[in-house]
Every structure is written in C-alpha cells, then in structure tokens.
Motif scaffolding. Structure first.
Motif, short mmCIF file in Angstrom:
data_model
loop_
_atom_site.label_atom_id
_atom_site.label_comp_id
_atom_site.label_asym_id
_atom_site.label_seq_id
_atom_site.Cartn_x
_atom_site.Cartn_y
_atom_site.Cartn_z
N GLY A 44 -37.55 -112.69 -49.97
CA GLY A 44 -36.30 -112.96 -49.26
C GLY A 44 -35.08 -112.47 -50.00
N ALA A 45 -35.24 -111.39 -50.78
CA ALA A 45 -34.11 -110.88 -51.57
C ALA A 45 -33.08 -110.20 -50.67
CB ALA A 45 -34.61 -109.90 -52.62
N ALA A 46 -31.82 -110.36 -51.03
CA ALA A 46 -30.76 -109.56 -50.44
C ALA A 46 -30.69 -108.24 -51.21
CB ALA A 46 -29.43 -110.28 -50.52
N SER A 47 -30.57 -107.14 -50.47
CA SER A 47 -30.57 -105.81 -51.09
C SER A 47 -29.26 -105.11 -50.77
CB SER A 47 -31.75 -105.00 -50.55
OG SER A 47 -31.71 -103.68 -51.03
N TYR A 48 -28.59 -104.61 -51.80
CA TYR A 48 -27.32 -103.91 -51.63
C TYR A 48 -27.48 -102.47 -52.07
CZ TYR A 48 -25.92 -108.78 -51.46
OH TYR A 48 -25.83 -110.11 -51.15
N GLY A 49 -27.22 -101.54 -51.16
CA GLY A 49 -27.38 -100.13 -51.46
C GLY A 49 -28.13 -99.42 -50.35
N PRO A 50 -28.67 -98.23 -50.60
CA PRO A 50 -28.67 -97.60 -51.92
C PRO A 50 -27.29 -97.10 -52.34
CG PRO A 50 -29.56 -96.10 -50.27
CD PRO A 50 -29.34 -97.40 -49.58
N VAL A 51 -27.00 -97.27 -53.62
CA VAL A 51 -25.78 -96.76 -54.21
C VAL A 51 -26.08 -95.39 -54.80
CG1 VAL A 51 -23.98 -97.16 -55.93
CG2 VAL A 51 -25.05 -99.11 -54.76
N LEU A 52 -25.38 -94.37 -54.32
CA LEU A 52 -25.56 -93.03 -54.89
C LEU A 52 -24.83 -92.94 -56.23
CD1 LEU A 52 -25.07 -90.68 -51.79
CD2 LEU A 52 -27.21 -91.50 -52.80
N GLN A 53 -25.41 -92.17 -57.13
CA GLN A 53 -24.80 -91.98 -58.45
C GLN A 53 -25.12 -90.57 -58.94
OE1 GLN A 53 -26.67 -94.85 -61.04
NE2 GLN A 53 -28.71 -94.03 -60.68
N GLY A 54 -24.43 -90.18 -59.99
CA GLY A 54 -24.62 -88.84 -60.55
C GLY A 54 -23.57 -87.85 -60.09
N LEU A 55 -22.75 -88.22 -59.09
CA LEU A 55 -21.67 -87.36 -58.63
C LEU A 55 -20.41 -87.61 -59.45
CD1 LEU A 55 -22.37 -87.82 -54.85
CD2 LEU A 55 -22.47 -85.63 -56.05
N ALA A 56 -19.52 -86.63 -59.44
CA ALA A 56 -18.29 -86.75 -60.22
C ALA A 56 -17.40 -87.88 -59.71
CB ALA A 56 -17.53 -85.43 -60.19
N ARG A 57 -17.47 -88.19 -58.40
CA ARG A 57 -16.71 -89.28 -57.82
C ARG A 57 -17.60 -90.01 -56.82
NH1 ARG A 57 -10.94 -89.02 -58.23
NH2 ARG A 57 -10.27 -87.26 -59.51
N PRO A 58 -17.31 -91.27 -56.49
CA PRO A 58 -18.23 -92.07 -55.68
C PRO A 58 -18.37 -91.59 -54.23
CG PRO A 58 -16.73 -93.49 -56.92
CD PRO A 58 -16.21 -92.10 -57.04
N VAL A 59 -19.60 -91.53 -53.77
CA VAL A 59 -19.94 -91.20 -52.39
C VAL A 59 -21.04 -92.15 -51.96
CG1 VAL A 59 -20.98 -89.48 -50.86
CG2 VAL A 59 -19.32 -88.76 -52.59
N ILE A 66 -41.33 -98.83 -52.30
CA ILE A 66 -42.28 -99.88 -51.93
C ILE A 66 -41.92 -101.20 -52.62
CG2 ILE A 66 -44.68 -100.63 -52.16
CD1 ILE A 66 -45.44 -97.61 -51.86
N GLY A 67 -41.61 -101.12 -53.90
CA GLY A 67 -41.29 -102.34 -54.65
C GLY A 67 -40.07 -103.05 -54.09
N SER A 68 -39.03 -102.30 -53.74
CA SER A 68 -37.81 -102.93 -53.22
C SER A 68 -38.07 -103.60 -51.88
CB SER A 68 -36.69 -101.90 -53.12
OG SER A 68 -37.02 -100.87 -52.20
N LYS A 69 -38.86 -102.95 -51.04
CA LYS A 69 -39.13 -103.55 -49.72
C LYS A 69 -40.04 -104.79 -49.85
CE LYS A 69 -38.30 -99.26 -47.25
NZ LYS A 69 -36.96 -99.69 -46.83
N LEU A 70 -40.96 -104.77 -50.78
CA LEU A 70 -41.79 -105.96 -51.00
C LEU A 70 -40.95 -107.14 -51.46
CD1 LEU A 70 -44.96 -104.45 -52.74
CD2 LEU A 70 -44.85 -105.49 -50.47
N VAL A 71 -40.03 -106.90 -52.38
CA VAL A 71 -39.19 -107.99 -52.88
C VAL A 71 -38.28 -108.52 -51.77
CG1 VAL A 71 -37.37 -108.58 -54.52
CG2 VAL A 71 -39.31 -107.20 -55.27
N GLY A 116 -28.78 -113.28 -64.01
CA GLY A 116 -28.50 -114.41 -63.14
C GLY A 116 -29.21 -114.32 -61.80
N GLY A 117 -30.45 -113.85 -61.82
CA GLY A 117 -31.21 -113.73 -60.58
C GLY A 117 -31.03 -112.42 -59.85
N ARG A 118 -30.22 -111.56 -60.40
CA ARG A 118 -29.99 -110.25 -59.80
C ARG A 118 -30.62 -109.17 -60.67
NH1 ARG A 118 -23.62 -110.23 -59.11
NH2 ARG A 118 -23.82 -111.19 -61.16
N ILE A 119 -31.09 -108.10 -60.03
CA ILE A 119 -31.75 -107.04 -60.79
C ILE A 119 -31.57 -105.72 -60.04
CG2 ILE A 119 -34.02 -107.35 -59.71
CD1 ILE A 119 -35.07 -107.04 -62.73
N VAL A 120 -31.52 -104.63 -60.77
CA VAL A 120 -31.30 -103.30 -60.19
C VAL A 120 -32.60 -102.51 -60.19
CG1 VAL A 120 -30.20 -101.06 -60.67
CG2 VAL A 120 -28.84 -103.16 -60.70
N PHE A 121 -32.89 -101.85 -59.05
CA PHE A 121 -34.06 -100.98 -58.89
C PHE A 121 -33.58 -99.54 -58.76
CE2 PHE A 121 -37.37 -104.02 -56.72
CZ PHE A 121 -37.18 -104.95 -57.72
#
Length: 321
Positions: free
Chosen positions: A281-296, A271-276, A154-159
């Motif tokens: 004019g994309a809204a960017s949410y994050g960076p979301v950290l992942q790989g940890l046992a609990r969210p940080v 580079i790709g995220s900053k170009l977009v 729906g117009g959203r994509i994850v990098f």
C-alpha cells in the motif's frame, strides 16, 4: 502524504517558473490554475491562442509569435554549428521551445508528456537542455512512502532506476547511484545511504550479474568517495539491521539503514516498485527524471490534474535556493 507536504513547502518558498508545452490540454490547464492559486509555482503555458478565455492570471505564450524564438534558434544553431532552418524545425514546436526556455534559464523547469511519448520528451530534453556536467545518462527514481515501514528515512525510501535504462552496464549503474544520491540530497534534504542491490551480499554468490554490481559499486565509490555507498547487498541486508549484522557485520554506513536502493536493471526496479505499491500500500511519487542540466518531468499520458501538480511540485523543489 508527508513527502508531498514537505516538497510543497519547499516549492512555495522557491516560486519556480515551470513551463508546460502542452498548455492547450484541459488537464494541464486545471493543474496550472491550482499551482498558481496555491502559490506552488509560476506556470507558463505554451498555447495556440494566448487570447483564449478562462486563463486569466496565467502566463500564456504562443511560441511561433514569441520574440524569444529567433534567439533560441540562433543560440542552439551556433552551439551545434547547424543551419538555422534545421534548428528552427527543432526549436519552434512547443516541446522544443519549452526545452529552450529551460536551457536558457527563462524557465526553471519543464513538465511535459501528457500528449508526447516519453522518447520524444527525453530526446528533446537531452538535445536542448543537455546533461548535467557530471552525469552520463538520464535516469529516474521513485520516492516510496511505505505504511508501517520503520526503516529508510522515516518510512520513506527511494528506488532507482524504475523508468529509463533497461540494462545499465557498470558505468551507467554507477552513474545512476551517484546521480540519485545527489538528487535526493537536493530535493529531499536527506543524507543519502545508497545500497547497490543484488542477489548476493559481499561475495556470498559468484555470477556475472553479481560482478556487474560489484564493479558499479567500485566505480561509484571512486567517483564520489564522500557518499555512503555499499554493495553488493541483498535487499534484506540493505534494509534490516538484524540481517545486516549477520550478513555484513560492523562497519557499513549503509547496510540495514539504506534510504536509496539502486536496482541492477529496469526489470527489477520496475517490478519491485509495483510490488511495494500493491502489496504494502505504498504511495509512490515519480518517476523523477535526473541527470539533466535543469529539471524536467515526464508525465504519463493518462495523468490527472493531481499527477501534474505533483510533478510540478517535485520540479519546483529541486535546484539551489
């Protein structure tokens, strides 16, 4: 703002406890007040003086005088077989104490970094919270909301990974792909379609950089055969169905329909995220950290109260109901 609206609804329904080790920072305090008032989360602020004014109704903890400190130190030292004096130096400061709150389940997640460098946040999170059982590294992703883009979700994509791993080898790149797919399914409720990006599509070029992505794709598929992962793919073949038909043909569950783009290295992802952001004019949410046992979540040291609220909402929207 559709992404944040969706995540805020999920956060309100879950009412997670989020700890802020930098609770004396005015920006953190303003964000915590909003989180509590808007019922997005239950913030816990680690502070030097729990009797400070202006914070009524918020949960304030002074780590050095907390009755939980001794138990945290003993738990960490027993697991590491180390002297308690050494463990206390790690666990007693606010960032270590907050990490142990998350590790023990006394908090559901942590938001930090407005006064600490990223390296310190990641080091203590990995040491004290630990990696998830099926993860091999900490990595990250952005959710990009692109005006006028009809693809993705729906117009959203994850990098991924735009913030942590400079030059992942095939095994780490595969880990980033699988971890991102599972994080996206958990946080955003999407069915992941993962494109492993390259300057080649299915053997159109021969180069060691292509070989890295081919091997990472093989490893990711072997590790998580239930996920839709395809590569190597050029960006247009990943995103545009007409291009995918020409370059890939039939049969790919991802080509032309990807909602997760896994870049081969930090250079290209950042580079790709900053170009977009800047060109589309994309809204960017994050960076979301992942790989940890609990969210940080790791904040920029220039973060605003809006940024802190957004980071906390993304932490609160993760994990089982």
């Amino acid at each position: 703002m559709r992404t944040m609206q969706d995540l805020a609804l999920k956060a309100r329904s879950r009412q997670r406890t989020i700890v802020f080790p930098e609770g004396d920072n005015p920006t953190i305090r303003a964000a915590a007040r909003r989180l509590a008032d808007e019922q997005l989360a239950r913030p816990v602020l680690l502070v030097a003086d729990p009797s400070a004014g202006g914070l009524s109704g918020l949960d304030l903890v002074h780590p050095a005088s907390s009755p939980a400190l001794t138990g945290y130190v003993q738990r960490y030292c027993a697991a590491r077989n180390m002297p308690e004096r050494a463990g206390r130096r790690l666990v007693a400061p606010p960032l270590g104490f907050a990490s142990m709150m998350v590790a023990t389940g006394d908090a559901d997640g942590m938001v930090a970094g407005i006064e600490h460098p990223t390296e310190e946040v990641l080091m203590l999170a990995e040491l004290l919270v630990g990696l998830a059982p099926d993860a091999r590294c900490i990595s990250s992703f952005f959710v990009m909301e692109v005006p006028g883009f009809a693809g993705g979700e729906g117009g959203r994509i994850v990098f991924a990974d735009p913030a942590v791993n400079p030059d992942p080898d095939p095994e780490l790149l595969a880990d980033i792909a699988v971890t991102t797919a599972r994080s996206v399914a958990d946080m955003l409720d999407w069915t992941p379609r993962v494109a492993m990006l390259s300057f080649s599509t299915h053997g159109s070029a021969d180069h060691p950089l292509v070989d890295k992505v081919v091997e990472a794709t093989r490893l990711a598929r072997a590790r998580a055969p239930e996920l839709a992962i395809d590569g190597e793919l050029q960006a247009d073949a990943a995103l545009v169905e007409a291009v995918a038909q020409k370059k890939v043909g039939e049969g790919s569950p991802v080509a032309g329909r990807a909602n997760i783009l896994v870049f081969p290295d930090l250079n290209s992802a950042n580079i790709g995220s900053k170009l977009v952001q800047r060109l589309a004019g994309a809204a960017s949410y994050g960076p979301v950290l992942q790989g940890l046992a609990r969210p940080v979540s790791d904040l920029s040291r220039g973060a605003t109260a809006d940024d802190v609220v957004g980071a906390a909402v993304m932490v609160a929207a993760r994990g089982p109901q």
